[in-house]
Design a protein around this motif. Structure first.
Motif, PDB file in Angstrom:
ATOM      1  N   MET A  42      -8.442  -6.926   3.275  1.00 21.14           N
ATOM      2  CA  MET A  42      -7.031  -6.811   3.271  1.00 21.14           C
ATOM      3  C   MET A  42      -6.767  -5.387   2.310  1.00 21.14           C
ATOM      4  O   MET A  42      -7.149  -4.926   1.250  1.00 21.14           O
ATOM      5  CB  MET A  42      -6.626  -7.778   2.205  1.00 21.14           C
ATOM      6  CG  MET A  42      -6.487  -8.995   3.201  1.00 21.14           C
ATOM      7  SD  MET A  42      -5.775 -10.044   2.611  1.00 21.14           S
ATOM      8  CE  MET A  42      -6.463 -11.656   2.915  1.00 21.14           C
ATOM      9  N   TRP A  43      -5.798  -4.722   3.150  1.00 20.08           N
ATOM     10  CA  TRP A  43      -4.823  -3.501   2.643  1.00 20.08           C
ATOM     11  C   TRP A  43      -3.613  -3.809   1.869  1.00 20.08           C
ATOM     12  O   TRP A  43      -3.209  -4.720   2.386  1.00 20.08           O
ATOM     13  CB  TRP A  43      -4.800  -2.429   3.422  1.00 20.08           C
ATOM     14  CG  TRP A  43      -6.028  -1.629   3.356  1.00 20.08           C
ATOM     15  CD1 TRP A  43      -6.119  -0.368   3.103  1.00 20.08           C
ATOM     16  CD2 TRP A  43      -7.175  -1.977   4.251  1.00 20.08           C
ATOM     17  NE1 TRP A  43      -7.359   0.107   3.391  1.00 20.08           N
ATOM     18  CE2 TRP A  43      -8.261  -0.723   4.058  1.00 20.08           C
ATOM     19  CE3 TRP A  43      -7.872  -2.858   4.824  1.00 20.08           C
ATOM     20  CZ2 TRP A  43      -9.440  -0.709   4.500  1.00 20.08           C
ATOM     21  CZ3 TRP A  43      -9.132  -3.000   5.340  1.00 20.08           C
ATOM     22  CH2 TRP A  43      -9.764  -1.908   4.823  1.00 20.08           C
ATOM     23  N   ARG A  44      -3.595  -3.505   0.756  1.00 20.49           N
ATOM     24  CA  ARG A  44      -2.316  -4.015   0.000  1.00 20.49           C
ATOM     25  C   ARG A  44      -0.947  -3.453   0.822  1.00 20.49           C
ATOM     26  O   ARG A  44      -0.916  -2.480   1.328  1.00 20.49           O
ATOM     27  CB  ARG A  44      -2.282  -3.544  -1.300  1.00 20.49           C
ATOM     28  CG  ARG A  44      -1.007  -3.992  -1.984  1.00 20.49           C
ATOM     29  CD  ARG A  44      -0.967  -3.572  -3.353  1.00 20.49           C
ATOM     30  NE  ARG A  44       0.312  -4.051  -4.116  1.00 20.49           N
ATOM     31  CZ  ARG A  44       0.817  -3.632  -5.217  1.00 20.49           C
ATOM     32  NH1 ARG A  44       0.462  -2.401  -5.808  1.00 20.49           N
ATOM     33  NH2 ARG A  44       1.788  -4.091  -5.671  1.00 20.49           N
ATOM     34  N   GLY A  45      -0.014  -4.421   0.980  1.00 23.53           N
ATOM     35  CA  GLY A  45       1.227  -3.957   1.595  1.00 23.53           C
ATOM     36  C   GLY A  45       1.137  -4.085   2.966  1.00 23.53           C
ATOM     37  O   GLY A  45       2.143  -3.946   3.775  1.00 23.53           O
ATOM     38  N   LEU A  46       0.016  -4.347   3.738  1.00 18.92           N
ATOM     39  CA  LEU A  46       0.147  -4.223   5.214  1.00 18.92           C
ATOM     40  C   LEU A  46       0.992  -5.602   5.804  1.00 18.92           C
ATOM     41  O   LEU A  46       0.389  -6.614   5.111  1.00 18.92           O
ATOM     42  CB  LEU A  46      -1.406  -4.192   5.594  1.00 18.92           C
ATOM     43  CG  LEU A  46      -1.782  -2.452   5.939  1.00 18.92           C
ATOM     44  CD1 LEU A  46      -3.195  -2.685   6.695  1.00 18.92           C
ATOM     45  CD2 LEU A  46      -1.038  -1.917   6.748  1.00 18.92           C
ATOM     46  N   PRO A  61       1.636   5.450   2.884  1.00 14.44           N
ATOM     47  CA  PRO A  61       2.202   4.144   3.113  1.00 14.44           C
ATOM     48  C   PRO A  61       0.946   3.301   3.576  1.00 14.44           C
ATOM     49  O   PRO A  61      -0.105   3.774   3.887  1.00 14.44           O
ATOM     50  CB  PRO A  61       3.066   4.221   4.651  1.00 14.44           C
ATOM     51  CG  PRO A  61       2.737   5.630   4.986  1.00 14.44           C
ATOM     52  CD  PRO A  61       2.187   6.495   3.631  1.00 14.44           C
ATOM     53  N   PRO A  62       1.160   2.050   3.446  1.00 14.73           N
ATOM     54  CA  PRO A  62       0.069   1.103   3.479  1.00 14.73           C
ATOM     55  C   PRO A  62      -0.706   1.224   4.836  1.00 14.73           C
ATOM     56  O   PRO A  62      -2.128   1.169   4.971  1.00 14.73           O
ATOM     57  CB  PRO A  62       0.407  -0.291   3.401  1.00 14.73           C
ATOM     58  CG  PRO A  62       1.645  -0.229   2.696  1.00 14.73           C
ATOM     59  CD  PRO A  62       2.255   1.199   2.805  1.00 14.73           C
ATOM     60  N   HIS A  63      -0.031   1.460   5.913  1.00 14.12           N
ATOM     61  CA  HIS A  63      -0.762   1.574   7.260  1.00 14.12           C
ATOM     62  C   HIS A  63      -1.821   2.632   7.278  1.00 14.12           C
ATOM     63  O   HIS A  63      -2.706   2.988   7.858  1.00 14.12           O
ATOM     64  CB  HIS A  63      -0.095   1.217   8.329  1.00 14.12           C
ATOM     65  CG  HIS A  63       1.223   2.272   8.400  1.00 14.12           C
ATOM     66  ND1 HIS A  63       2.396   1.855   7.565  1.00 14.12           N
ATOM     67  CD2 HIS A  63       1.528   3.363   9.115  1.00 14.12           C
ATOM     68  CE1 HIS A  63       3.276   2.932   7.867  1.00 14.12           C
ATOM     69  NE2 HIS A  63       2.816   3.804   8.846  1.00 14.12           N
ATOM     70  N   GLU A  64      -1.114   3.645   6.808  1.00 15.20           N
ATOM     71  CA  GLU A  64      -1.624   5.191   6.714  1.00 15.20           C
ATOM     72  C   GLU A  64      -2.894   4.896   5.948  1.00 15.20           C
ATOM     73  O   GLU A  64      -4.148   5.486   6.305  1.00 15.20           O
ATOM     74  CB  GLU A  64      -0.836   6.244   6.344  1.00 15.20           C
ATOM     75  CG  GLU A  64       0.395   6.557   7.211  1.00 15.20           C
ATOM     76  CD  GLU A  64      -0.052   7.389   8.386  1.00 15.20           C
ATOM     77  OE1 GLU A  64      -1.128   7.535   8.385  1.00 15.20           O
ATOM     78  OE2 GLU A  64       0.744   7.522   9.306  1.00 15.20           O
ATOM     79  N   LEU A  65      -2.852   4.388   4.640  1.00 14.43           N
ATOM     80  CA  LEU A  65      -3.778   4.217   3.954  1.00 14.43           C
ATOM     81  C   LEU A  65      -5.223   3.587   4.481  1.00 14.43           C
ATOM     82  O   LEU A  65      -6.265   3.733   4.441  1.00 14.43           O
ATOM     83  CB  LEU A  65      -3.451   3.775   2.764  1.00 14.43           C
ATOM     84  CG  LEU A  65      -4.636   3.518   1.536  1.00 14.43           C
ATOM     85  CD1 LEU A  65      -4.723   4.904   1.015  1.00 14.43           C
ATOM     86  CD2 LEU A  65      -4.155   2.745   0.303  1.00 14.43           C
ATOM     87  N   TYR A  66      -4.858   2.763   5.533  1.00 22.50           N
ATOM     88  CA  TYR A  66      -5.541   1.498   6.097  1.00 22.50           C
ATOM     89  C   TYR A  66      -6.556   2.741   7.139  1.00 22.50           C
ATOM     90  O   TYR A  66      -7.646   2.775   7.140  1.00 22.50           O
ATOM     91  CB  TYR A  66      -4.887   0.579   6.881  1.00 22.50           C
ATOM     92  CG  TYR A  66      -6.060  -0.002   7.804  1.00 22.50           C
ATOM     93  CD1 TYR A  66      -6.667  -0.944   7.174  1.00 22.50           C
ATOM     94  CD2 TYR A  66      -6.082   0.155   9.182  1.00 22.50           C
ATOM     95  CE1 TYR A  66      -7.735  -1.735   8.376  1.00 22.50           C
ATOM     96  CE2 TYR A  66      -6.843  -0.260  10.159  1.00 22.50           C
ATOM     97  CZ  TYR A  66      -7.634  -1.297   9.666  1.00 22.50           C
ATOM     98  OH  TYR A  66      -8.196  -2.088  10.390  1.00 22.50           O
ATOM     99  N   PHE A  67      -5.826   3.500   7.992  1.00 22.90           N
ATOM    100  CA  PHE A  67      -6.409   4.360   8.650  1.00 22.90           C
ATOM    101  C   PHE A  67      -7.173   5.410   8.170  1.00 22.90           C
ATOM    102  O   PHE A  67      -8.239   5.745   8.596  1.00 22.90           O
ATOM    103  CB  PHE A  67      -5.477   5.104   9.900  1.00 22.90           C
ATOM    104  CG  PHE A  67      -4.739   3.959  10.844  1.00 22.90           C
ATOM    105  CD1 PHE A  67      -5.871   3.272  11.457  1.00 22.90           C
ATOM    106  CD2 PHE A  67      -3.625   3.810  10.913  1.00 22.90           C
ATOM    107  CE1 PHE A  67      -5.323   2.379  12.547  1.00 22.90           C
ATOM    108  CE2 PHE A  67      -3.006   2.489  11.788  1.00 22.90           C
ATOM    109  CZ  PHE A  67      -3.900   1.972  12.556  1.00 22.90           C
ATOM    110  N   PHE A  68      -6.694   5.777   7.082  1.00 21.77           N
ATOM    111  CA  PHE A  68      -7.281   6.723   6.204  1.00 21.77           C
ATOM    112  C   PHE A  68      -8.683   6.135   5.830  1.00 21.77           C
ATOM    113  O   PHE A  68      -9.755   6.961   6.135  1.00 21.77           O
ATOM    114  CB  PHE A  68      -6.284   7.349   5.181  1.00 21.77           C
ATOM    115  CG  PHE A  68      -7.279   8.511   4.252  1.00 21.77           C
ATOM    116  CD1 PHE A  68      -7.210   9.802   4.755  1.00 21.77           C
ATOM    117  CD2 PHE A  68      -7.845   8.255   3.057  1.00 21.77           C
ATOM    118  CE1 PHE A  68      -7.707  10.844   3.978  1.00 21.77           C
ATOM    119  CE2 PHE A  68      -8.457   9.031   2.433  1.00 21.77           C
ATOM    120  CZ  PHE A  68      -8.362  10.448   2.874  1.00 21.77           C
TER     121      PHE A  68
END
Lengths: 665, 462
Positions: free
Chosen positions: A661-665, B114-121
């Motif tokens: 899980m990624w925070r805030g997603l 932002p969270p989604h960018e971090l996810y992809f990163f």
């Protein structure tokens, strides 16, 4: 007990007497009385809502019921009479229809018709569905005559014992009780497996000669879709008719109608109401969900606001309650106002004597409630006017309510447009409008009188005009004036040119002017801002806070916040983030182990090396502790992250774990 | 307090959270600068801050140098610094840090993603360069050591946690009111809510006048819990004592519901489910059954949920039936009963073999088994080692069931498949092997030990 699978709770020790006393002090002491007040208020409200809701679809219900009766009286073909109810979304609307039907039937008939509701959850195969169908049918009936001991098997049939999914059981039962119709209602038609549904229909179709079935399908999509899903043979068994239900929006309107006109002691404020409406619009909720939310607003108001006791009676207010009332913001404003009006004695009385405060409170509250009631009738007048006017759409009650309760309706463009339109009306519309207003009888006596007078004058003017077929026109109507463009000294000039108007038209224009004036002053008077009323905190409930969390929880956010900044929950000195530095909490050794590990986890990529994680963890937390102590924390934290579903095992690399899980997603 | 200051600076530097100007002045960059201009250090600008930063940088440099000096040359090349390793650490403790850190090679994540960018990163190809360090087996605690440590530990937050629970307890009367009004309650948030539920049950019990409510508590986290257990316990309080229960859960539910319908219940039934979202109860059928119970008017339903995404379990219809009001009940209490820490961590790190107390346990079990079982185990271990040698990637580990069977037949360990199965079952019972399906669906048998341990076992067997 914590390792047992399931157990019946036994209290460890009983000290009821001691516990009782704990919560009966302070403002909660009056909770018992408030609770009674709540019950009374809500029951009245609930009745009003139920009445309106059941009347929405009353027409459809009687249509369906007539259809079913017709099927009994004139059984025609081997096809099963089928009512297809186009309900749209909203899960429960149908079941309430079926229950309304059932109630209606059981009230006026001798129970020759029984209702069985089937949902897709009752079984995934034909056998299970048939079984629950039969069980339900038999049980429903025995619930009414309630003598037999073991109904499903003890039917007076000789011969071998039947299996519990054999329709013969039902057949015997129908014969025995001389039933005329068995109505099978499919609650969520779309959720049934199409093959299963077809099979079931065919099966019941085969028995239709012996058991008089009738079907009700509740569909959310379209009848074409249903037809497409059913097998041809199954469709051949059906003889269908389509019924339409009112759209879901109408139900919300009905609830508002109830809220606005039931004369309830409590009102819901604009912000809580807009949350409710937003939720209703964004997530597809059944109307029951909306009613529940309203109910919860009532509950919170009475539970958490001690001053709501004054809604029931202001007598015998305890001292602390009076103190609470004096601290209300609106009371302070009210006191200020008294000061300005030089009513010093009254103010002093209010501040010093609890008794006179109670008297003033109940007076002001009644007045406030009356004003809000007036406002609601003003809203319905407004809707009446919109109904009569051509080319004007009627605003929904919900949006009017929210606007009015937030005090924005007065002086809004909507109202201005309305009054402007009134000034331009031709005379036949005006007559209709005046008649509608007078019939509704919702204006105050003065405005009512003026309207009556205007109607008389208007009729006089109308009687005296030359051409009775042509309606009178207002001066302000653009149709009666033409725009002329003239070029004067190379400038274009626009000039309005009024068409020649008769004297009657002029007189009529005056009538219109007075009408719009009277309406304007009426709206100005009734459309008050609830926030300006003294003691509005008592009878207007407008808190967003419990509603959002209680109905739209954000559990993930809560957990992430607890772990990322435990200080928010624990409020301990040790983990307090440095102020000024930044808002987010910093990692610190004093935080709970899981929180520390979670923050390390946040920083890592999608694969995490457990060993490195351990090293980092140790570096943060293991300063003064020995290694095995730190390891115990590490293990506990890791296990909790796994339990919460933040990490999982991975086979990609040795001693790695995967981030989920990624925070805030 | 120079030491404290250093810590902060290091933490600032290594924390991925960006700050506007300070990024430029990070110790790392400073250290590079210091490297480039060795002479410049002395005639510093006189700014205290700068001087201090340089001192820190010096310390870091020394430490890095120190740890690198310990490394073998090749390992530095293999290992990339991980974002994960970017954790604050005390300069004095750097000795234990992952080896071969090379900060310059890791592009630090852009600030404020932002969270989604971090996810992809973090999920981009090639992003995952983690070190190949392994956790030495002995550092993980066993059951005994772990529980000893837990008992010995005193949480400094005890008082705060108690206060947090006290806040929740203040809402008990409110919750009771909500229950009486026909709503059901659902509690979420971090921390075990079991104790809170028990307290609430006590409270309800004590507050109710007249006939006491019948409260059934279900511990959803108990291993091997089935719907049947739940329904049987619940039927104990609902159905008359001598009534015979049907065998199927659905039928029991049916019996319970019809019983509830028949009688006007004066005594309310309260069903409390701890961890309603536990894997045991996550099946749609189980949730639907709970929903049916919860929807009944004479049953008050309380549930606690632990996972962050539990509302996804229920569709609109179910959610409607549950009729929940949600309350945040973050307690920060450890999941003591819910979670077997040692087991879970071992499973997470792929060391479920530790359950047997390591290879000694295996040896002990093998001793009590017949000769051919021991031979079979030897073959399995040898094969697994051989497979591991051939295939470098760990995706298909273990030995194929068929292959093992043929091998066993060849070596006259067993004569029939039935025989073979019986032998394997013994291993399964002692959790010495695990069986998994690989991507293609073929069954594979795995001895859940690490390579060194496998080798040791093999030595003993041969």
């Amino acid at each position: 007990m914590e390792y047992g699978k399931a157990y019946v709770f036994q209290p460890s020790d009983i000290r009821p007497a001691k516990r009782r006393r704990v919560d009966t002090q302070g403002l909660q002491a009056s909770w018992r009385r408030r609770r009674e007040a709540y019950t009374k208020a809500w029951q009245a409200q609930q009745r009003a809502i139920d009445e309106r809701l059941s009347s929405i679809n009353a027409a459809t219900v009687s249509e369906v019921s007539a259809f079913l009766d017709e099927a009994i009286s004139s059984p025609q073909s081997e096809r099963i009479p089928t009512g297809v109810i186009l309900a749209g979304y909203g899960v429960n609307s149908h079941s309430s229809i079926v229950s309304q039907l059932a109630r209606r039937k059981s009230a006026d008939e001798d129970g020759r018709q029984i209702y069985v509701t089937l949902t897709s959850a009752y079984g995934a195969n034909l056998k299970a569905l048939l079984k629950s169908l039969i069980q339900r049918a038999l049980r429903r009936q025995t619930g009414l005559d309630d003598d037999e001991e073991d109904p499903p098997t003890a039917t007076a049939r000789r011969g071998p014992r039947l299996l519990n999914y054999d329709l013969q059981l039902l057949h015997d039962y129908v014969r025995e009780h001389k039933l005329q119709q068995i109505v099978v209602a499919f609650e969520d038609t779309e959720a049934f497996d199409s093959d299963l549904l077809s099979e079931l229909i065919e099966m019941l179709g085969c028995w239709h000669g012996r058991i008089p079935f009738a079907f009700l399908f509740n569909i959310a999509t379209s009848i074409d879709f249903l037809q497409q899903r059913l097998a041809r043979a199954a469709i051949k068994c059906l003889d269908g008719r389509l019924f339409d239900l009112a759209p879901a929006g109408e139900a919300v309107e009905a609830v508002f109608d109830a809220l606005m006109s039931s004369g309830a002691p409590l009102w819901l404020g604009p912000s809580v109401m807009s949350i409710l409406l937003e939720r209703q619009g964004d997530y597809i909720q059944s109307i029951d969900g909306f009613v529940d939310a309203v109910r919860y607003a009532y509950m919170s108001a009475y539970y958490a606001n001690a001053s709501t006791q004054c809604l029931e009676s202001s007598e015998n207010l305890p001292d602390d309650h009076c103190e609470a009332l004096r601290n209300l913001e609106s009371f302070r404003a009210y006191a200020q106002q008294m000061l300005e009006n030089k009513e010093l004695l009254r103010l002093k009385d209010c501040l010093e004597s609890n008794q006179s405060l109670a008297a003033v409170t109940s007076l002001r509250i009644t007045e406030g409630q009356r004003k809000l009631n007036d406002m609601m009738s003003a809203l319905s007048t407004l809707r009446k006017i919109q109904e009569v006017l051509p080319n004007m759409s009627v605003s929904p009650r919900s949006s009017l309510y929210v606007q009015a309760m937030s005090g924005k309706l007065h002086g809004s463009t909507l109202l201005r447009m309305l009054l402007l339109t009134i000034r331009k009306m031709p005379s036949h519309v005006t007559v209709r409008l005046l008649e509608a207003i007078l019939a509704a009888d919702s204006l105050d006596t003065y405005a009512q009188g003026v309207c009556r007078q205007l109607l008389g004058e208007l009729n006089e003017i109308l009687g005296s005009r030359n051409d009775p077929t042509q309606p009178l026109r207002s001066e302000d109507d653009v149709q009666n004036s033409t725009l002329r463009t003239t070029v004067v000294a190379q400038k274009v000039e626009l000039s309005k040119h009024k068409a020649a108007l008769s004297d009657q038209d002029k007189a009529y224009t005056q009538v219109l002017g007075r009408l719009s004036e009277v309406l304007e002053s009426y709206f100005e008077e009734t459309l008050v801002n609830p926030k300006d009323l003294p003691f509005h905190e008592v009878f207007v409930y407008d808190l967003k806070s419990p509603h959002r969390e209680v109905f739209m929880p954000r559990p993930r956010h809560a957990i992430e916040r607890a772990l990322a900044s435990p200080h928010d929950y624990l409020d301990c000195e040790c983990c307090e983030p440095d102020r000024g530095e930044r808002d987010e909490a910093t990692l610190s050794a004093t935080q709970p182990a899981t929180a520390v590990l979670y923050q390390l986890y946040l920083e890592s990529g999608s694969l995490i090396n457990a060993s490195d994680l351990w090293q980092a963890f140790q570096a943060v937390i293991g300063d003064e502790r020995d290694e095995s102590q730190t390891m115990a924390h590490f293990q506990r934290a890791l296990a909790e992250l796994k339990y919460l579903g933040f990490v999982k095992q991975t086979r990609k690399r040795v001693d790695h774990i995967a981030k989920v899980m990624w925070r805030g997603l | 307090m120079p030491k404290r200051k250093q810590n902060e600076d290091v933490a600032d530097d290594e924390d991925a959270t960006p700050r506007k100007i300070r990024n430029d002045r990070s110790a790392r960059k400073k250290s590079q600068r210091t490297l480039q201009e060795p002479a410049g250090a002395d005639d510093g600008s006189g700014n205290d801050d700068v001087e201090q930063d340089e001192e820190v940088a010096q310390r870091i440099l020394e430490d890095d140098g120190g740890s690198e000096a310990e490394d073998d040359g090749d390992e530095i090349q293999l290992a990339e610094a991980t974002p994960m390793a970017d954790t604050p650490s005390k300069p004095g403790k750097l000795r234990g840090r992952p080896k071969g850190r090379r900060r310059e090679r890791t592009p630090s994540p852009p600030p404020d993603l932002p969270p989604h960018e971090l996810y992809f990163f973090q999920n981009r190809t090639g992003a995952n360069k983690t070190s190949s360090n392994t956790l030495p087996s002995h550092v993980l605690l066993g059951h005994d050591d772990y529980s000893a440590q837990v008992v010995a530990y005193k949480d400094p937050h005890d008082a705060d946690i108690k206060r947090l629970v006290q806040y929740h307890k203040r809402a008990f009367n409110q919750w009771m009111f909500e229950l009486e009004e026909g709503f059901n309650l659902c509690f979420y948030g971090y921390g075990s809510k079991r104790a809170l539920m028990v307290d609430f049950a006590e409270h309800v019990y004590a507050q109710t006048e007249g006939s006491k409510p019948k409260i059934v508590v279900v511990n959803g986290y108990t291993p091997g819990l089935t719907m049947k257990d739940v329904l049987t316990t619940f039927s104990d309080v609902v159905l008359p004592k001598n009534e015979k229960l049907p065998a199927q859960p659905a039928a029991i539910l049916e019996a319970i519901l019809s019983r509830l319908n028949e009688e006007q219940q004066i005594v309310p039934f309260i069903l409390m489910v701890n961890s309603l979202d536990h894997a045991n109860l996550r099946k749609p059928a189980a949730q639907a059954m709970f929903a049916q119970l919860a929807a009944h008017q004479s049953v008050s339903f309380l549930a606690t949920c632990d996972t962050p995404n539990f509302p996804l379990l229920w569709d609109l219809g179910l959610a409607r039936q549950f009729h929940f009001l949600y309350h945040d009940a973050t307690t920060f209490q450890p999941y003591k009963a819910e979670n077997d820490v040692v087991e879970e961590v071992n499973a997470l790190l792929g060391r479920s073999g530790r359950r047997l107390a390591g290879k000694d346990g295996v040896a002990y079990v093998l001793k009590s088994l017949p000769e051919n079982a021991r031979s079979l185990f030897r073959i399995l271990v040898a094969e697994q080692l051989a497979m591991a040698d051939i295939e470098s990637n760990a995706t298909a580990e273990g030995v194929e069931y068929r292959a093992l069977y043929h091998k066993a037949v060849e070596e006259f360990v067993c004569s029939s498949e039935l025989n073979f199965r019986t032998l394997l079952k013994e291993f399964h019972d002692h959790q010495m092997i695990e069986s998994r399906k690989d991507v293609a669906g073929t069954e594979r048998l795995i001895v859940p030990f690490r390579r060194e341990e496998l080798e040791a076992i093999l030595d003993e067997l041969v």
